[in-house]
Design a protein around this motif. Structure first.
Motif, mmCIF file in Angstrom:
data_model
loop_
_atom_site.group_PDB
_atom_site.id
_atom_site.type_symbol
_atom_site.label_atom_id
_atom_site.label_comp_id
_atom_site.label_asym_id
_atom_site.label_seq_id
_atom_site.Cartn_x
_atom_site.Cartn_y
_atom_site.Cartn_z
ATOM 1 N N TYR A 68 11.068 -2.104 -3.763
ATOM 2 C CA TYR A 68 9.975 -1.224 -3.347
ATOM 3 C C TYR A 68 10.410 -0.486 -2.085
ATOM 4 O O TYR A 68 10.688 -1.118 -1.064
ATOM 5 C CB TYR A 68 8.704 -2.035 -3.068
ATOM 6 N N LEU A 69 10.463 0.819 -2.163
ATOM 7 C CA LEU A 69 10.964 1.626 -1.062
ATOM 8 C C LEU A 69 9.940 2.666 -0.620
ATOM 9 O O LEU A 69 9.215 3.242 -1.453
ATOM 10 C CB LEU A 69 12.245 2.365 -1.479
ATOM 11 N N MET A 70 9.883 2.894 0.691
ATOM 12 C CA MET A 70 9.102 3.990 1.254
ATOM 13 C C MET A 70 10.080 5.015 1.800
ATOM 14 O O MET A 70 10.928 4.702 2.623
ATOM 15 C CB MET A 70 8.202 3.504 2.400
ATOM 16 N N PRO A 216 -3.282 2.124 0.473
ATOM 17 C CA PRO A 216 -3.400 1.492 1.781
ATOM 18 C C PRO A 216 -2.172 1.682 2.670
ATOM 19 O O PRO A 216 -2.105 1.128 3.764
ATOM 20 C CB PRO A 216 -3.545 0.014 1.409
ATOM 21 N N LEU A 217 -1.218 2.484 2.201
ATOM 22 C CA LEU A 217 0.078 2.556 2.868
ATOM 23 C C LEU A 217 0.250 3.877 3.618
ATOM 24 O O LEU A 217 0.361 4.935 3.000
ATOM 25 C CB LEU A 217 1.188 2.407 1.827
ATOM 26 N N TYR A 228 14.557 6.178 4.592
ATOM 27 C CA TYR A 228 13.690 5.290 3.834
ATOM 28 C C TYR A 228 13.917 3.858 4.286
ATOM 29 O O TYR A 228 14.878 3.548 4.997
ATOM 30 C CB TYR A 228 13.941 5.428 2.329
ATOM 31 N N ARG A 229 13.018 2.996 3.857
ATOM 32 C CA ARG A 229 13.165 1.563 4.113
ATOM 33 C C ARG A 229 12.467 0.794 3.006
ATOM 34 O O ARG A 229 11.650 1.352 2.263
ATOM 35 C CB ARG A 229 12.572 1.177 5.467
ATOM 36 N N GLU A 230 12.803 -0.489 2.915
ATOM 37 C CA GLU A 230 12.097 -1.336 1.959
ATOM 38 C C GLU A 230 10.708 -1.670 2.488
ATOM 39 O O GLU A 230 10.504 -1.785 3.709
ATOM 40 C CB GLU A 230 12.881 -2.621 1.706
ATOM 41 N N LEU A 231 9.765 -1.822 1.600
ATOM 42 C CA LEU A 231 8.435 -2.257 1.998
ATOM 43 C C LEU A 231 8.473 -3.727 2.397
ATOM 44 O O LEU A 231 9.271 -4.509 1.881
ATOM 45 C CB LEU A 231 7.434 -2.072 0.854
ATOM 46 N N THR A 232 7.604 -4.088 3.315
ATOM 47 C CA THR A 232 7.463 -5.494 3.668
ATOM 48 C C THR A 232 6.680 -6.205 2.566
ATOM 49 O O THR A 232 6.035 -5.568 1.722
ATOM 50 C CB THR A 232 6.706 -5.653 4.992
ATOM 51 N N GLU A 233 6.738 -7.526 2.567
ATOM 52 C CA GLU A 233 5.973 -8.291 1.584
ATOM 53 C C GLU A 233 4.485 -7.989 1.702
ATOM 54 O O GLU A 233 3.767 -7.917 0.697
ATOM 55 C CB GLU A 233 6.224 -9.787 1.778
ATOM 56 N N GLU A 234 4.023 -7.807 2.942
ATOM 57 C CA GLU A 234 2.598 -7.509 3.154
ATOM 58 C C GLU A 234 2.231 -6.146 2.579
ATOM 59 O O GLU A 234 1.152 -5.977 1.994
ATOM 60 C CB GLU A 234 2.278 -7.552 4.659
ATOM 61 N N VAL A 236 3.763 -4.590 0.063
ATOM 62 C CA VAL A 236 3.774 -4.695 -1.401
ATOM 63 C C VAL A 236 2.494 -5.364 -1.898
ATOM 64 O O VAL A 236 1.871 -4.907 -2.862
ATOM 65 C CB VAL A 236 5.012 -5.482 -1.885
ATOM 66 N N ALA A 237 2.083 -6.418 -1.208
ATOM 67 C CA ALA A 237 0.856 -7.119 -1.591
ATOM 68 C C ALA A 237 -0.346 -6.199 -1.462
ATOM 69 O O ALA A 237 -1.261 -6.224 -2.302
ATOM 70 C CB ALA A 237 0.668 -8.373 -0.728
ATOM 71 N N ALA A 238 -0.372 -5.376 -0.406
ATOM 72 C CA ALA A 238 -1.490 -4.451 -0.211
ATOM 73 C C ALA A 238 -1.550 -3.429 -1.338
ATOM 74 O O ALA A 238 -2.637 -3.101 -1.842
ATOM 75 C CB ALA A 238 -1.355 -3.744 1.134
#
Length: 248
Positions: A68-70, A216-217, A228-234, A236-238
């Protein structure tokens, strides 16, 4: 996207950051790699990364299927995985991320900047893009012409586009009104060139557009265009747990 099952051992380890294929071949030859407690002797052996226990020098390899990337998409780059003539967003990915074959969740126009999600999680992508979910998308825009309270009210009712389609109610916030206005706009659908066409419907022209949030992001302000960066676990959960946005 079909789920991967059995894969080459050296490919898995390379993807997970244990070195190049050549380096991994040396690790295996030196006896540092085991599969299900047995010494691996073939870099090309096929294993099931979800069920087989792979260890490198006693450390278990935690395999992940999804990424999952932003990205802060820059202007001039297409929201696509391939194009014969133009650069595409996946061209900006490092090999360790490109390996997962992520694709953009939805699209931003070529000249639009801002938040773009990329993933290989088809279920999440479908949920975020489903017209039934009304996932909110917020944009910052610079607009030629004075944006007024009348425009705010018109957007809140929904406006009729050039093809006769009436949009869902949208939330328009005027940051600065004048010959060149600055606004934030939240919409709950994703029609082709929708933001530009909504302003066109009220007699104005968008000169700059940037997506600053999806669901929510919010866009990470530390990301420059093209980064870009990877999403945090939080995060992704959101995204996975986000309630449907309200169209009203």
């Amino acid at each position: 996207m079909a789920e991967r099952k059995r894969q080459r051992l050296d490919k898995i380890l390379s993807n997970m950051g244990y070195g190049t294929r050549k380096e991994i071949k040396k690790l295996i030859k030196a006896g540092y790699v085991t599969v299900n407690g047995e010494w691996a002797d073939d870099p090309g052996m096929h294993v099931d990364p979800d069920n087989d226990v792979i260890e490198v020098d006693g450390e278990r390899v935690i395999y992940r299927r999804y990424i999952y990337l932003m990205m802060n998409k820059p202007q001039g780059v297409l929201s696509a995985t391939e194009d014969r003539e133009s650069a595409v967003v996946v061209d900006l990915l490092h090999p360790e991320h490109a390996f997962f074959e992520p694709f953009p969740v939805g699209r931003l126009d070529k000249d639009t900047e801002g938040l773009l999600l990329l993933t290989n999680d088809g279920k999440l992508a479908h949920r975020l893009l489903s017209p039934k979910k009304h996932v909110p998308k917020t944009y910052y825009a610079e607009v030629e012409g004075a944006v007024t309270d009348a425009d705010v009210k018109a957007f809140a009712r929904g406006v009729t586009l050039d093809d006769g389609y009436r949009t869902l109610p949208a939330e328009l916030k005027v940051l600065q009104s004048g010959p060149k206005s600055e606004v934030e706009l939240t919409i709950y659908e994703g029609k082709y060139h929708q933001v530009k066409r909504m302003f066109q419907a009220v007699g104005k022209r968008v000169t700059y557009l940037k997506r600053i949030a999806m669901g929510p992001l919010p866009l990470d302000p530390s990301l420059d265009p093209g980064e870009y960066r990877e999403l945090t676990e939080e995060e992704v959960a959101a995204l996975k747990g986000a309630e449907s946005g309200s169209p009203a």
